[in-house]
Design an enzyme around this catalytic site. Structure first.
Site, mmCIF file in Angstrom:
data_model
loop_
_atom_site.group_PDB
_atom_site.id
_atom_site.type_symbol
_atom_site.label_atom_id
_atom_site.label_comp_id
_atom_site.label_asym_id
_atom_site.label_seq_id
_atom_site.Cartn_x
_atom_site.Cartn_y
_atom_site.Cartn_z
ATOM 1 N N ARG A 110 0.843 -1.183 0.000
ATOM 2 C CA ARG A 110 0.000 0.000 0.000
ATOM 3 C C ARG A 110 0.878 1.231 0.000
ATOM 4 O O ARG A 110 1.703 1.408 0.896
ATOM 5 C CB ARG A 110 -0.881 -0.052 1.260
ATOM 6 N N THR A 114 -0.828 7.624 -1.125
ATOM 7 C CA THR A 114 -2.147 7.492 -1.791
ATOM 8 C C THR A 114 -3.039 6.446 -1.130
ATOM 9 O O THR A 114 -4.244 6.432 -1.352
ATOM 10 C CB THR A 114 -1.967 7.082 -3.263
ATOM 11 N N ASP A 207 0.673 -2.307 12.213
ATOM 12 C CA ASP A 207 1.076 -2.813 10.893
ATOM 13 C C ASP A 207 1.320 -4.314 10.995
ATOM 14 O O ASP A 207 2.283 -4.769 11.609
ATOM 15 C CB ASP A 207 2.351 -2.090 10.431
ATOM 16 N N ASP A 210 4.717 -5.770 9.590
ATOM 17 C CA ASP A 210 5.856 -5.447 10.452
ATOM 18 C C ASP A 210 5.832 -6.276 11.732
ATOM 19 O O ASP A 210 6.882 -6.719 12.218
ATOM 20 C CB ASP A 210 5.839 -3.956 10.807
HETATM 21 C C1 PRP Z 1 -1.261 -4.224 4.594
HETATM 22 C C2 PRP Z 1 -2.162 -5.416 4.786
HETATM 23 C C3 PRP Z 1 -3.027 -5.396 3.571
HETATM 24 C C4 PRP Z 1 -3.176 -3.914 3.310
HETATM 25 C C5 PRP Z 1 -4.531 -3.488 3.811
HETATM 26 O O1 PRP Z 1 -0.244 -4.533 3.734
HETATM 27 O O2 PRP Z 1 -1.470 -6.614 4.959
HETATM 28 O O3 PRP Z 1 -2.455 -6.043 2.452
HETATM 29 O O4 PRP Z 1 -2.153 -3.251 4.056
HETATM 30 O O5 PRP Z 1 -4.761 -2.174 3.513
HETATM 31 P P1 PRP Z 1 -5.886 -1.716 2.479
HETATM 32 O O6 PRP Z 1 -7.114 -2.511 2.793
HETATM 33 O O7 PRP Z 1 -6.053 -0.256 2.780
HETATM 34 O O8 PRP Z 1 -5.389 -1.947 1.092
HETATM 35 P P2 PRP Z 1 0.966 -3.510 3.431
HETATM 36 O O9 PRP Z 1 0.627 -2.682 2.252
HETATM 37 O O10 PRP Z 1 1.323 -2.783 4.677
HETATM 38 O O11 PRP Z 1 2.124 -4.473 2.983
HETATM 39 P P3 PRP Z 1 2.909 -5.599 3.813
HETATM 40 O O12 PRP Z 1 1.937 -6.725 4.047
HETATM 41 O O13 PRP Z 1 4.007 -5.958 2.901
HETATM 42 O O14 PRP Z 1 3.388 -4.994 5.100
HETATM 43 N N1 URA Z 2 -2.365 -2.395 7.082
HETATM 44 C C1 URA Z 2 -2.008 -2.836 8.308
HETATM 45 O O1 URA Z 2 -1.066 -3.631 8.443
HETATM 46 N N2 URA Z 2 -2.683 -2.378 9.372
HETATM 47 C C2 URA Z 2 -3.715 -1.508 9.264
HETATM 48 O O2 URA Z 2 -4.314 -1.132 10.288
HETATM 49 C C3 URA Z 2 -4.078 -1.070 7.982
HETATM 50 C C4 URA Z 2 -3.382 -1.529 6.897
#
Ligand code: PRP
Ligand code: URA
Length: 216
Positions: A110, A114, A207, A210
């Site tokens: 994400r 944006t 997150d 993380d």
């Molecule tokens: C997080 C999560 C989802 C997304 C959700 O991933 O695991 O994939 O955000 O957010 P949304 O519903 O607003 O799209 P992230 O983009 O942080 O990537 P990661 O899993 O690599 O940490």
């Molecule tokens: N992605 C995450 O990992 N946590 C949130 O709360 C939203 C998006």
């Protein structure tokens, strides 16, 4: 069994006390990555057991040590599709229940400004559309990532039999999925309150990627 949400026709919520106990420990900011991963996988296994309740099984012959009999075999292949990275944190828990499942991967992150998903990887079985598809991501926030992944599965790979497993969902994400992909039923351990100004779920758990991988 998960409960049908009264507000969202596409949402089922697991209010089981064992799942809720584990979810609360996951939410706790003091929980370390090893415990976070273990609890997340335990919840995923428990959720999958109920999510697969409607899967079709067909009769097959089985020879026991004492006689010929008839047993059951799942009729259709199962493909798990974790959204990288955080979806990987729930996949082992499901694989523990169905080790024969295939695993496809969709890589999305994400964009911090944006909040839109940015694709970087996709590898799926060629015949994925022939069976059950389980889209896995612990967090359904804006719904942008889940909707993008569901688009890839439906439009580019012809999938029509998709369930989504997430740990925590926001009302905004569930609504977006209902608009974009009304046939995808979402299973979650919690429908949380809302998103904050940074697109994080409240109360949420921070997150997820993380916390799973210790990259805080
Ligand atoms: C997080 C999560 C989802 C997304 C959700 O991933 O695991 O994939 O955000 O957010 P949304 O519903 O607003 O799209 P992230 O983009 O942080 O990537 P990661 O899993 O690599 O940490
Ligand atoms: N992605 C995450 O990992 N946590 C949130 O709360 C939203 C998006």
């Amino acid at each position: 069994m998960p409960k049908q949400s009264l507000k969202h026709s596409n949402l089922r919520v697991f209010d089981h006390p064992v799942i809720q106990d584990k979810l609360t420990r996951i939410r706790n900011k003091e929980t370390n990555p090893a415990t976070f991963r273990r609890l997340l996988n335990e919840i995923a296994g428990l959720m999958f057991f109920q999510m697969s309740r409607g899967y079709q099984a067909v009769d097959i012959p089985v020879e026991t040590p004492v006689e010929q009999s008839t047993g059951k075999q799942l009729a259709h292949p199962i493909t798990l599709v974790p959204i990288l990275r955080a979806g990987v944190g729930m996949t082992d828990g499901v694989m523990g229940m169905v080790p024969e499942a295939r695993v496809g991967h969709i890589g999305l992150y994400r964009d911090e400004e944006t909040k839109k998903p940015v694709p970087y990887y996709c590898k799926l079985p060629k015949d994925i559309a022939e069976g059950h598809v389980l889209l896995i991501d612990p967090m359904l926030a804006t719904g942008g990532s889940a909707s993008y992944a569901a688009n890839m599965l439906c439009e580019e790979h012809g999938c029509s039999n998709i369930q989504m497993m997430c740990l925590v969902a926001s009302p905004e994400g569930v609504t977006k999925m209902n608009q974009d992909h009304p046939s995808v039923v979402i299973y979650t351990a919690s429908l949380d309150r809302c998103l904050n100004e940074n697109g994080y779920i409240l109360p949420g758990l921070g997150d997820a990627g993380d916390r799973i991988f210790g990259t805080v």
